[in-house]
Design an enzyme around this catalytic site. Structure first.
Site, mmCIF file in Angstrom:
data_model
loop_
_atom_site.group_PDB
_atom_site.id
_atom_site.type_symbol
_atom_site.label_atom_id
_atom_site.label_comp_id
_atom_site.label_asym_id
_atom_site.label_seq_id
_atom_site.Cartn_x
_atom_site.Cartn_y
_atom_site.Cartn_z
ATOM 1 C CE LYS A 125 -2.227 -0.985 3.565
ATOM 2 N NZ LYS A 125 -1.642 -2.376 4.057
ATOM 3 C CB THR A 126 3.561 2.425 2.234
ATOM 4 O OG1 THR A 126 2.944 2.131 3.216
ATOM 5 C CG2 THR A 126 4.601 3.655 2.281
ATOM 6 C CD GLU A 170 -0.183 3.112 3.455
ATOM 7 O OE1 GLU A 170 0.053 2.080 4.302
ATOM 8 O OE2 GLU A 170 0.589 3.914 3.347
#
Length: 766
Positions: A125-126, A170
């Site tokens: 995600k990051t 995110e």
């Protein structure tokens, strides 16, 4: 939530918002967004950090620790998942009936003021959030962003952009709050069994992702390579897929550029163009495809997207290079789930290092317990593995679960060497010492494991600089060499820098280099009169060996020249073999020339300086000098001049004698030593002899022979020898020494001064 979103966009009436736990990466991002929106933001946390100081510079009113007073004027209080109900700021807000919001609720309210883009999934995600924000920014869309880590290329983990219509965020699935978002577009990277401390099972996790999908009004971008994401998303009218094949967006002609990647992007079979991605790994190519598909859905021009991806350097702690030289590479990665580890290790392998060394810090007891076997399998991709204890992340320990759980799982799944290093504060000693030229070290985990890599990188940089400034072969060195290998007592923690010069020039260079940089210097020979504490020795430990330091020569006038690294037994042997006697007393002293000179060592009524002609040494000014014996003042077990300066070489004198006479004295010395000294590991005589009575006799009279402390003991053979019976620690030996000194002082009024030299620290400070 809608009402709060409206209040957030009302610039005429700024809100007073307090954030509890503001130092965390998630909460600090909220603070930056809210400040950017024009609100009055305060925050509290247990400690002040570099991040809180940076936020204070842009308007945050920060306080530490948490207090009830901090929320007194707040319109709204936001708290992180780590905050407990008994937190004073939380309790005060609840009592005052100030609205309390979870982090994700606040983020959702902010997101809903823009065309929200949520990047979700179990892993990646990051990186994908940062990548998406970067490409949209470079394509001219001026997005706001909120990412769960520091992103160098974006400038911060979060930023509010008043002019842009999009906001990239995110989305954290760990606690079910992903279902709060109602985005314009969403990305689902993958869905796996994770966070089972919150979820019942994979079906429970799917429910949350399904709700996010249902609430996404625009494009739903998903990875066709992930079976569960495919199950949740495929068939939806707004779904857009990406993957290696049979997807809307695909990557072909993949090239590994050793540190970056290149590939061709196709959209529904038609070539869009080529991309060179600034970070390596197939998993990052998939992440890039997600960003490309999303950017395309927002109308971004592909050439601008491709140009942005070429400059993308990743997020902090996402395959981040911490150190790189011709000999070593150190990388840090946040991966803490088996799938993340598998992808990261595959990428690391693509860099083609000689060996892949892994330091892994398990994250959460529940995850360690549930996925132990999977961890044991994926870590087989390394060449050597070190595992720390579990980073709890606010979880309570689970009985029987620790880093050893994963060590056992690794051993059950393969034969890759694995070592349990429970204490992260000293784990870097074992890992740094194991490193060899050509190695790639990767620190893995969502906790603070990166600190170990940072320490190794800092020390390795200095060690490599020392080597680079000298001609090849002049010096050798290692990090964190165990001093237990270099003391006859067989105890002692590591030397921060273990350095072996092979010439006078090399020795002088090392001393000068260290002194200029404030690095403490110690010189150690064979360690026969030395006790090193368990915390080891901070700074440089120089061990002259090889070359001139190991040479013994006999001159035409019967003088014997020996380097500081020559063992006394070798000196006596060479002299005797050349018909020169008088050195036989040295055969039983387990030290070398340098140590014997510094201590004026002796036995059988003879001292080292009784036979010294001249000494060559490195003085305090870094100049190599030679002095005759009569210029050097000596005392019993002490040569003041060599406390300040470093002996390099000495010339000794003996007497011409027959082989038989020399052998007779040699044998007599050996026999006396066998009957009067213990065979167990020791540093020789522990105490100097007081003026009127031998130390051994004092100890014997106190009845202390055989006394023990752990595995340390007073020898039954000779009271002035404290021995290591096997496995003793320096602390045990020191405790026993202090006990003997106290007894002698209290019961015999005798002060026993140690003859052995005690170096180092009880606990490591490096």
């Amino acid at each position: 939530m809608i009402e709060f979103s409206k209040r957030l966009t009302d610039r005429s009436t700024p809100l007073q918002i307090h954030l509890i736990g503001v130092a965390g990466s998630g909460m600090s991002g909220l603070a930056l967004l809210l400040l950017g929106m024009g609100h009055k933001v305060s925050g509290s946390d247990r400690v002040t950090t570099a991040e809180t100081e940076r936020m204070q510079g842009v308007g945050l009113n920060f306080s530490s620790p948490h207090t009830a007073a901090a929320v007194k004027k707040a319109d709204i209080v936001v708290y992180s998942s780590a905050i407990k109900s008994d937190n004073p700021a939380y309790s005060a807000a609840k009592k005052a009936k100030i609205p309390l919001l979870r982090r994700a609720e606040c983020l959702a309210a902010i997101l809903h003021t823009k065309k929200g883009i949520v990047i979700s999934g179990t892993h990646g995600k990051t990186t994908t959030s940062a990548m998406t924000a970067h490409v949209l920014r470079e394509a001219g869309h001026k997005p706001s962003h909120y990412v769960g880590a520091e992103i160098p290329i974006l400038g911060a983990n979060a930023k509010w952009s008043e002019d842009g219509e999009y906001m990239v965020a995110e989305g954290d699935e760990s606690d079910g709050t992903l279902a709060l978002y109602r985005p314009e577009h969403a990305v689902i990277l993958n869905i796996e069994a994770e966070h089972l401390d919150f979820y019942r099972d994979i079906d429970h996790i799917k429910e949350v992702f399904t709700k996010l999908s249902d609430q996404t009004t625009g494009k739903l971008v998903y990875c066709a390579e992930d079976p569960v994401a495919n199950e949740v998303c495929a068939g939806r009218e707004n779904a857009v897929s990406y993957g290696w094949e049979d997807a809307d967006y695909t990557a072909t002609d993949i090239r590994d550029l050793k540190g970056s990647s290149a590939f061709t992007v196709k959209k529904k079979g038609e070539v869009l163009g080529d991309v060179e991605l600034g970070i390596p790994g197939n998993h990052n190519i998939l992440n890039a495809l997600a960003a490309i598909a999303l950017a395309d859905s927002c109308g971004a021009e592909f050439t601008l997207v491709a140009r942005a991806l070429a400059t993308f350097a990743g997020a902090k702690r996402r395959f981040e290079t911490k150190y790189l030289s011709a000999g070593y590479r150190i990388i840090d990665d946040y991966g803490h789930h088996p799938s993340e580890l598998a992808a990261t290790l595959q990428t690391a392998r693509s860099l083609k290092s000689k060996r892949l060394i892994v330091l892994f810090q398990p994250h959460r007891y529940s995850r360690t317990k549930a996925l132990a076997d999977d961890f044991g399998k994926v870590l087989q991709a390394a060449d050597m593995v070190f595992i720390t204890d579990v980073y709890a992340a606010s979880e309570k320990p689970i009985k029987g679960i620790s880093g050893q759980t994963l060590v056992d799982a690794m051993k059950a799944n393969g034969d890759i060497p694995v070592t349990y290093v429970p204490d992260l504060d000293t784990a870097h000693h074992a890992i740094g010492h194991a490193l060899q030229a050509g190695d790639l070290l990767i620190t893995l985990g969502a906790g603070n494991v990166h600190e170990a890599g940072t320490r190794i990188a800092a020390d390795l940089k200095i060690l490599e600089e020392m080597r680079a400034l000298m001609p090849p072969g002049e010096i050798d060195g290692k990090l964190y060499e165990p001093m237990s290998r270099h003391t006859t007592l067989l105890v002692g923690g590591p030397a921060q820098y273990w350095l072996e010069p092979h010439s006078f020039y090399g020795f002088a260079f090392l001393v000068d280099y260290c002194r200029e940089r404030g690095i403490p210097v110690r010189v150690v020979g064979r360690g026969s009169n030395l006790l090193v504490r368990d915390g080891g020795i901070r700074g440089a430990v120089i061990h002259p060996t090889g070359g001139v330091f190991s040479e013994v020569t006999v001159g035409t006038r019967g003088e014997v020249t020996a380097g500081a690294g020559v063992r006394l037994k070798k000196l006596a042997s060479v002299a005797g073999g050349s018909g020169i006697g008088g050195f036989e007393w040295m055969e039983g002293i387990p030290g070398n020339v340098g140590g014997a000179l510094r201590m004026n060592a002796g036995a059988m009524g003879i001292e080292t300086f009784d036979q010294v002609v001249r000494v060559t040494f490195l003085d305090e000014d870094g100049v190599i000098r030679t002095r005759e014996r009569e210029e050097i003042v000596t005392q019993y077990r002490n040569v003041a001049e060599l406390r300040r300066n470093f002996a390099l070489q000495a010339v000794f004198k003996g007497k011409n004698d027959t082989t038989d006479n020399i052998k007779e004295r040699w044998d007599a010395s050996r026999e006396k030593r066998k009957t009067s000294q213990p065979i167990a590991a020791s540093a020789g005589c522990t105490f100097k002899n007081p003026e009127f009575i031998p130390a051994g006799r004092v100890i014997d009279s106190l009845g202390l022979k055989g006394s023990t402390c752990g595995h340390a003991a007073v020898s039954e053979v000779h009271g002035n020898f404290v021995v290591n019976q096997g496995g003793a620690t320096a602390l045990e030996i020191l405790t026993l020494i202090e006990f003997i000194q106290e007894k002698a002082r209290d019961e015999r009024s005798v002060e026993l001064e140690t003859e052995i030299k005690i170096l180092g620290e009880d606990e490591a400070s490096f």
